[in-house]
Design an enzyme around this catalytic site. Structure first.
Site, PDB file in Angstrom:
ATOM      1  N   GLU A  49       0.890  -1.167   0.000  1.00 38.21           N
ATOM      2  CA  GLU A  49       0.000   0.000   0.000  1.00 38.21           C
ATOM      3  C   GLU A  49       0.920   1.206   0.000  1.00 38.21           C
ATOM      4  OE1 GLU A  49      -1.533   3.122   0.658  1.00 38.21           O
ATOM      5  OE2 GLU A  49      -1.866   2.563   2.752  1.00 38.21           O
ATOM      6  N   CYS A  77      -2.293   8.439   4.040  1.00 39.94           N
ATOM      7  CA  CYS A  77      -2.273   8.224   2.596  1.00 39.94           C
ATOM      8  C   CYS A  77      -3.637   8.497   1.983  1.00 39.94           C
ATOM      9  CB  CYS A  77      -1.798   6.811   2.277  1.00 39.94           C
ATOM     10  SG  CYS A  77      -2.639   5.527   3.203  1.00 39.94           S
TER      11      CYS A  77
END
Length: 515
Positions: free
Chosen positions: A286, A320
């Site tokens: 990720e 994020c």
């Protein structure tokens, strides 16, 4: 019988008793600051002279702990330990493995405010953000334990006359978990216990910014009954042990969360077969985002402003999934911008270990300088509307910052900042709003604020992100509710906290028997 999964509730800090309980957690953790923490291999503690020094980002003089750095020799020893532990752990009944996660969840739940206080000190998280981080870690423990039990019997296959077929899952072997600092308990916990409950030993290399809270997880899992060697704690300098962990011939998988640059490097290195390696390595990655909230002309404008501000400035934009781009229809642009500025002015900035604030400091000096640089870039690419002030005299503080009239292809609209900076841009129609939202290399999260059902349905398939939200912010995915992972350069779309996640750490096997 296993009870259905329920999300761990957040603490209501408007309740004075809850506030006092959290303050007691802060006092308890403060008494623990400055200690030495070891490497853990096969249950043994090893101390080295070379240390990671963890500090409070809101108070640079306050040392959270000194954590021993692992060497390549420690990594080799950890793999030996993992291979030995795998002989028993990989064959242990899944229900027994899941039970350890449930026990660990109960331990953390009893000490919830203590763990959140560690996050306030080491990661600089405000109370609500720290509480959510701890709750998410508990959710991962509970959810992945239940998911493992769902996979116990494999999947059904068809049989033919005189032939029985079975389809089941088995663990892979030792792997490496490399989590980030921004969710220093939740992501550390989730990326570690998922492969473990699937039957795989793990070498955990925590972020050098937040190694102490990761060590606290190790202690919890040991207390819950995790056998020696199943989890080996190997903190260290990424430049020294990072590539070595990825390249090692015994690494079956790498579970990574972090930057695009590091993630793509891991994918490239993991693809090379080392001498003595007998398997292909799996990478779960990720890798960040450049996330957009779209505001249509037919929208709740108060909701839009609130979604932008909370998504952009929660935990100082160090997510994020944070909204760093607000793309608004020209007809509502100025009104939403004014509302967002008004809400942002109400945010408080300070040291979350001293009082309840909306925003703390950014994580370290390097990140502080990076955000400062982007603020200067923003002044050239758009108009500074609010914020822009920085102060590192005591901690690494950056005021929430808003730029307007930024071009869609400007650096401020394309590059991940990971700080409290949001850029506003406008568009003439919904197709253009969507085109701008899709014009980056990332595809993690996004949101559409609109009351136009046709536009929402168009975005459902044409807004190219892994997690898309309608009429809410683009952060705060909850385990089991919004499995998390992105498209494009945001990663492998692993969907953490979802029903498919454990299968990244399992091998499917088919056995056919003729009667």
């Amino acid at each position: 019988m296993v009870l259905p999964f329920k999300h761990e509730p957040f603490t209501d800090f408007s309740n004075e008793n809850k506030r006092r309980e959290f303050e007691e957690g802060l006092r308890k953790v403060k008494e623990e600051l400055g200690k030495d923490y070891p490497i853990v291999i096969n249950g043994e503690r090893f101390f080295t002279n070379d240390k990671l020094v963890s500090i409070n980002p809101a108070n640079k003089k306050e040392v959270i702990g000194h954590v021993s750095k692992a060497t390549k020799e420690h990594i080799d020893k950890a793999f030996e330990s993992s291979l030995e532990a795998f002989k028993l752990w990989g064959k242990m009944a899944p229900v027994a493995r899941a039970d350890i996660l449930f026990k660990a969840a109960a331990i953390v739940r009893r000490r919830k405010h203590e763990f959140s206080a560690w996050l306030a000190f080491e990661a600089g998280k405000p109370w609500g953000q720290a509480d959510g981080d701890t709750a998410e870690g508990i959710d991962f423990l509970e959810y992945y334990g239940r998911q493992m039990l769902d996979l116990v019997n494999g999947k059904p296959l068809e049989d033919r006359a005189n032939e029985h077929n079975s389809y089941f899952y088995q663990p892979m072997g030792p792997g490496v978990t490399i989590p980030p600092w921004n969710f220093a308990f939740a992501i550390v916990c989730g990326t570690t216990v998922a492969p473990i409950v699937a039957g795989n030993p793990v070498l955990l290399k925590p972020s050098e910014n937040t190694p102490v809270i990761a060590y606290k997880l190790v202690e919890v899992l040991e207390e819950a009954g995790l056998p020696k060697g199943v989890l080996n704690f190997v903190p260290g300098d990424p430049a020294v042990i990072g590539d070595y962990l990825v390249d090692h011939k015994e690494t079956r998988f790498i579970n990574f969360t972090g930057s695009r640059a590091t993630g793509t490097r891991i994918i490239e290195r993991a693809s090379k077969v080392q001498d003595g390696q007998q398997h292909l390595k799996r990478v779960v990655a990720e890798m960040g985002g450049k996330d957009t909230i779209i505001v249509d002309k037919d929208a709740d404008l108060d909701l839009a402003a609130d979604a932008i501000v909370n998504s952009a400035f929660g935990f100082s934009g160090q997510k994020c999934s944070a909204c760093s781009r607000a793309v608004l229809h020209k007809d509502v642009y100025h009104e939403v911008l004014e509302k967002a500025v008004r809400l942002t002015k109400e945010l408080t900035v300070g040291n979350p270990t001293e009082k309840d604030v909306n925003m703390g400091a950014v994580v370290n000096k390097k990140q502080f300088e990076k955000v400062k640089e982007y603020i200067e870039i923003g002044k050239r690419e758009g108009e500074l509307v609010l914020g822009g002030e920085t102060d590192d005299s005591e901690g690494f503080f950056v005021k929430p910052t808003i730029f307007k009239d930024v071009a869609p292809k400007a650096r401020l609209m394309q590059e991940e900042i990971f700080g409290p900076v949001v850029a506003f841009a406008k568009a003439d129609n919904f197709d253009e709003l969507l085109e701008i939202a899709n014009n980056t290399e990332y595809g993690l999260t996004g949101a559409v604020i609109s009351n136009n059902r046709e536009h929402l349905e168009k975005a459902r398939y044409d807004f190219h992100v892994g997690n898309l939200y309608f009429n809410r912010g683009c952060t705060a995915a909850i385990v089991g509710y919004q499995p998390f992972g992105g498209f494009k350069m945001s990663g492998t779309d692993s969907k953490a906290g979802g029903p498919d996640y454990l299968q990244h750490f399992l091998e499917a096997k088919v056995v056919s028997e003729r009667y």
